[in-house]
Design a protein around this motif. Sequence first.
Motif, PDB file in Angstrom:
ATOM      1  N   ALA A   1      37.230  23.388   2.740  1.00  0.00           N
ATOM      2  CA  ALA A   1      37.220  23.121   4.173  1.00  0.00           C
ATOM      3  C   ALA A   1      35.888  22.560   4.647  1.00  0.00           C
ATOM      4  CB  ALA A   1      37.561  24.393   4.949  1.00  0.00           C
ATOM      5  N   ASP A   2      34.769  23.065   4.109  1.00  0.00           N
ATOM      6  CA  ASP A   2      33.443  22.654   4.563  1.00  0.00           C
ATOM      7  C   ASP A   2      32.782  21.644   3.626  1.00  0.00           C
ATOM      8  OD1 ASP A   2      33.519  24.322   6.831  1.00  0.00           O
ATOM      9  OD2 ASP A   2      32.983  26.057   5.601  1.00  0.00           O
ATOM     10  N   VAL A   3      33.552  21.072   2.716  1.00  0.00           N
ATOM     11  CA  VAL A   3      33.024  20.097   1.762  1.00  0.00           C
ATOM     12  C   VAL A   3      33.245  18.696   2.338  1.00  0.00           C
ATOM     13  CG1 VAL A   3      33.284  19.138  -0.562  1.00  0.00           C
ATOM     14  CG2 VAL A   3      33.463  21.616  -0.190  1.00  0.00           C
ATOM     15  N   TYR A   4      32.216  17.853   2.230  1.00  0.00           N
ATOM     16  CA  TYR A   4      32.343  16.482   2.719  1.00  0.00           C
ATOM     17  C   TYR A   4      33.370  15.717   1.874  1.00  0.00           C
ATOM     18  CZ  TYR A   4      28.485  16.864   5.998  1.00  0.00           C
ATOM     19  OH  TYR A   4      27.688  17.216   7.064  1.00  0.00           O
ATOM     20  N   VAL A   5      34.155  14.928   2.565  1.00  0.00           N
ATOM     21  CA  VAL A   5      35.258  14.222   1.919  1.00  0.00           C
ATOM     22  C   VAL A   5      34.768  13.335   0.780  1.00  0.00           C
ATOM     23  CG1 VAL A   5      37.046  12.479   2.288  1.00  0.00           C
ATOM     24  CG2 VAL A   5      36.736  14.310   3.953  1.00  0.00           C
ATOM     25  N   ASP A   6      33.604  12.691   0.947  1.00  0.00           N
ATOM     26  CA  ASP A   6      33.146  11.759  -0.083  1.00  0.00           C
ATOM     27  C   ASP A   6      32.747  12.437  -1.378  1.00  0.00           C
ATOM     28  OD1 ASP A   6      30.899  12.949   0.907  1.00  0.00           O
ATOM     29  OD2 ASP A   6      29.731  11.098   1.099  1.00  0.00           O
ATOM     30  N   SER A   7      32.611  13.761  -1.373  1.00  0.00           N
ATOM     31  CA  SER A   7      32.265  14.474  -2.605  1.00  0.00           C
ATOM     32  C   SER A   7      33.485  15.015  -3.338  1.00  0.00           C
ATOM     33  CB  SER A   7      31.310  15.637  -2.292  1.00  0.00           C
ATOM     34  OG  SER A   7      31.973  16.643  -1.541  1.00  0.00           O
ATOM     35  N   LEU A   8      34.673  14.826  -2.762  1.00  0.00           N
ATOM     36  CA  LEU A   8      35.896  15.303  -3.410  1.00  0.00           C
ATOM     37  C   LEU A   8      36.302  14.366  -4.543  1.00  0.00           C
ATOM     38  CD1 LEU A   8      38.050  16.225  -0.272  1.00  0.00           C
ATOM     39  CD2 LEU A   8      36.741  17.793  -1.726  1.00  0.00           C
ATOM     40  N   SER A   9      36.988  14.915  -5.531  1.00  0.00           N
ATOM     41  CA  SER A   9      37.538  14.089  -6.611  1.00  0.00           C
ATOM     42  C   SER A   9      38.690  13.259  -6.064  1.00  0.00           C
ATOM     43  CB  SER A   9      38.047  14.972  -7.748  1.00  0.00           C
ATOM     44  OG  SER A   9      39.191  15.707  -7.331  1.00  0.00           O
ATOM     45  N   ARG A  10      39.113  12.274  -6.850  1.00  0.00           N
ATOM     46  CA  ARG A  10      40.228  11.423  -6.404  1.00  0.00           C
ATOM     47  C   ARG A  10      41.490  12.252  -6.162  1.00  0.00           C
ATOM     48  NH1 ARG A  10      41.976   6.224  -6.077  1.00  0.00           N
ATOM     49  NH2 ARG A  10      44.194   5.866  -6.464  1.00  0.00           N
ATOM     50  N   GLY A  11      41.766  13.187  -7.061  1.00  0.00           N
ATOM     51  CA  GLY A  11      42.952  14.015  -6.890  1.00  0.00           C
ATOM     52  C   GLY A  11      42.887  14.852  -5.625  1.00  0.00           C
ATOM     53  N   MET A  12      41.707  15.374  -5.321  1.00  0.00           N
ATOM     54  CA  MET A  12      41.546  16.152  -4.094  1.00  0.00           C
ATOM     55  C   MET A  12      41.700  15.279  -2.865  1.00  0.00           C
ATOM     56  SD  MET A  12      38.358  18.631  -5.118  1.00  0.00           S
ATOM     57  CE  MET A  12      38.486  19.805  -6.484  1.00  0.00           C
ATOM     58  N   LYS A  13      41.181  14.054  -2.924  1.00  0.00           N
ATOM     59  CA  LYS A  13      41.348  13.133  -1.800  1.00  0.00           C
ATOM     60  C   LYS A  13      42.828  12.800  -1.584  1.00  0.00           C
ATOM     61  CE  LYS A  13      36.802  10.894  -2.072  1.00  0.00           C
ATOM     62  NZ  LYS A  13      36.062   9.652  -2.386  1.00  0.00           N
ATOM     63  N   GLN A  14      43.565  12.645  -2.683  1.00  0.00           N
ATOM     64  CA  GLN A  14      45.000  12.370  -2.558  1.00  0.00           C
ATOM     65  C   GLN A  14      45.707  13.530  -1.858  1.00  0.00           C
ATOM     66  OE1 GLN A  14      45.579   9.116  -3.202  1.00  0.00           O
ATOM     67  NE2 GLN A  14      46.819   9.222  -5.044  1.00  0.00           N
ATOM     68  N   ARG A  15      45.352  14.751  -2.246  1.00  0.00           N
ATOM     69  CA  ARG A  15      45.988  15.913  -1.625  1.00  0.00           C
ATOM     70  C   ARG A  15      45.575  16.059  -0.161  1.00  0.00           C
ATOM     71  NH1 ARG A  15      44.397  20.670  -5.059  1.00  0.00           N
ATOM     72  NH2 ARG A  15      43.147  19.289  -6.364  1.00  0.00           N
ATOM     73  N   LEU A  16      44.319  15.736   0.128  1.00  0.00           N
ATOM     74  CA  LEU A  16      43.870  15.777   1.518  1.00  0.00           C
ATOM     75  C   LEU A  16      44.615  14.738   2.356  1.00  0.00           C
ATOM     76  CD1 LEU A  16      41.878  16.993   3.571  1.00  0.00           C
ATOM     77  CD2 LEU A  16      40.257  15.196   2.916  1.00  0.00           C
ATOM     78  N   ALA A  17      44.829  13.556   1.788  1.00  0.00           N
ATOM     79  CA  ALA A  17      45.580  12.522   2.492  1.00  0.00           C
ATOM     80  C   ALA A  17      47.018  12.970   2.740  1.00  0.00           C
ATOM     81  CB  ALA A  17      45.558  11.226   1.696  1.00  0.00           C
ATOM     82  N   LEU A  18      47.596  13.698   1.787  1.00  0.00           N
ATOM     83  CA  LEU A  18      48.942  14.225   1.989  1.00  0.00           C
ATOM     84  C   LEU A  18      48.940  15.264   3.106  1.00  0.00           C
ATOM     85  CD1 LEU A  18      51.878  14.443   1.216  1.00  0.00           C
ATOM     86  CD2 LEU A  18      51.245  15.972  -0.657  1.00  0.00           C
ATOM     87  N   ALA A  19      47.919  16.108   3.138  1.00  0.00           N
ATOM     88  CA  ALA A  19      47.809  17.088   4.227  1.00  0.00           C
ATOM     89  C   ALA A  19      47.709  16.384   5.572  1.00  0.00           C
ATOM     90  CB  ALA A  19      46.589  17.981   3.998  1.00  0.00           C
ATOM     91  N   ARG A  20      46.977  15.278   5.605  1.00  0.00           N
ATOM     92  CA  ARG A  20      46.852  14.505   6.847  1.00  0.00           C
ATOM     93  C   ARG A  20      48.218  14.017   7.349  1.00  0.00           C
ATOM     94  NH1 ARG A  20      48.081   9.151   6.987  1.00  0.00           N
ATOM     95  NH2 ARG A  20      46.706   8.689   5.245  1.00  0.00           N
ATOM     96  N   CYS A  21      49.108  13.675   6.411  1.00  0.00           N
ATOM     97  CA  CYS A  21      50.450  13.217   6.801  1.00  0.00           C
ATOM     98  C   CYS A  21      51.274  14.335   7.438  1.00  0.00           C
ATOM     99  CB  CYS A  21      51.201  12.702   5.574  1.00  0.00           C
ATOM    100  SG  CYS A  21      50.495  11.239   4.829  1.00  0.00           S
ATOM    101  N   LEU A  22      50.838  15.578   7.269  1.00  0.00           N
ATOM    102  CA  LEU A  22      51.639  16.717   7.705  1.00  0.00           C
ATOM    103  C   LEU A  22      51.149  17.346   9.004  1.00  0.00           C
ATOM    104  CD1 LEU A  22      51.967  18.380   4.192  1.00  0.00           C
ATOM    105  CD2 LEU A  22      53.850  17.371   5.480  1.00  0.00           C
TER     106      LEU A  22
END
Length: 313
Positions: free
Chosen positions: A126-147
């Motif tokens: 939750a408190d981690v900057y998006v640019d430090s996430l792995s590609r897989g984590m960014k994909q999951r975050l993008a999916l969360a954004r869709c919801l």
Amino acid sequence: MIRFNGVSKHFGAVRALDVFSLEVREGLVYGLIGPNGAGKTTAMSILSTLLLPDAGTVTVDGLDVVREAGEVRGRIGYMPDFFGVYDGLRAAEYLEFFAAAYHIPPAERQRLAKMLLELVNLPDKADVYVDSLSRGMKQRLALARCLVHDPRVLILDEPASGLDPRARAEMKEIIRHLKHLSKTVLISSHILPELAEICDEVAIMDAGRLAACGTVAEITAVSRGARQMKVEVLDRAEELAGFLASRSGIAEPLVDGPAVKFFLNGERAEQAALLQEIIYAGWPVAEFGEVRRNLEEAFMAVTGEGGENIEGN
């Protein structure tokens, strides 16, 4: 829930969709596959109200994507194959930003972000900057954004693209969970074995048209107006082929090592009766069942590169 009816779309001389029709029932995980240039992304972009069709209609939950685009956007979540994340935001802030865009009250945004991060297995980010996430984590975050606005329909264009096996497995589990939440999921992917695992039904597109559709079992069945069966025995396979050739409703018995493949006209009752006959006649049966291709082989056949055709529903 989703209906394409005679949809066409041209880009200059390129015909991306050619009188394309498809229906996706509510609550399904539905796979959309096809070679590059088949029209998958164009179909998803029209469904997402980002492109206008040249002809035909598309509806989501009975709403026309052209005439009622605003209402449609409230019912869909779209994750394109290429998407941006705001690197200066933390993961929770990223979700809260989109919650604000959907006019979700400020008091609910933090709770919603926490819930969605848990849903996509990122509760500790939750408190981690998006640019430090792995590609897989960014994909999951993008999916969360869709919801964030709790859509009834999710449109996922290559959600596992570029992910390692572990990240793809995590994405599969999330998609399965979304089905249990009564979401209708339309998913495009080139990773066909994984689509076969998670999809209730699939459609194969080729040159802007629907080439085949149905359940994975229907798509992968070797269809010639009869079921192709395989019986493997511990000995006397050649004799078994002769025995099968004498039976009515059976065609083209072919010995393949310790097994015999053949075409059978009939359903499960006829299959069971035949198996009983073979056993009663003295053959020690090691395996008996219907011959199926995997989804990749079916895809190659439907798109004209496998040397045979299959029929969809």
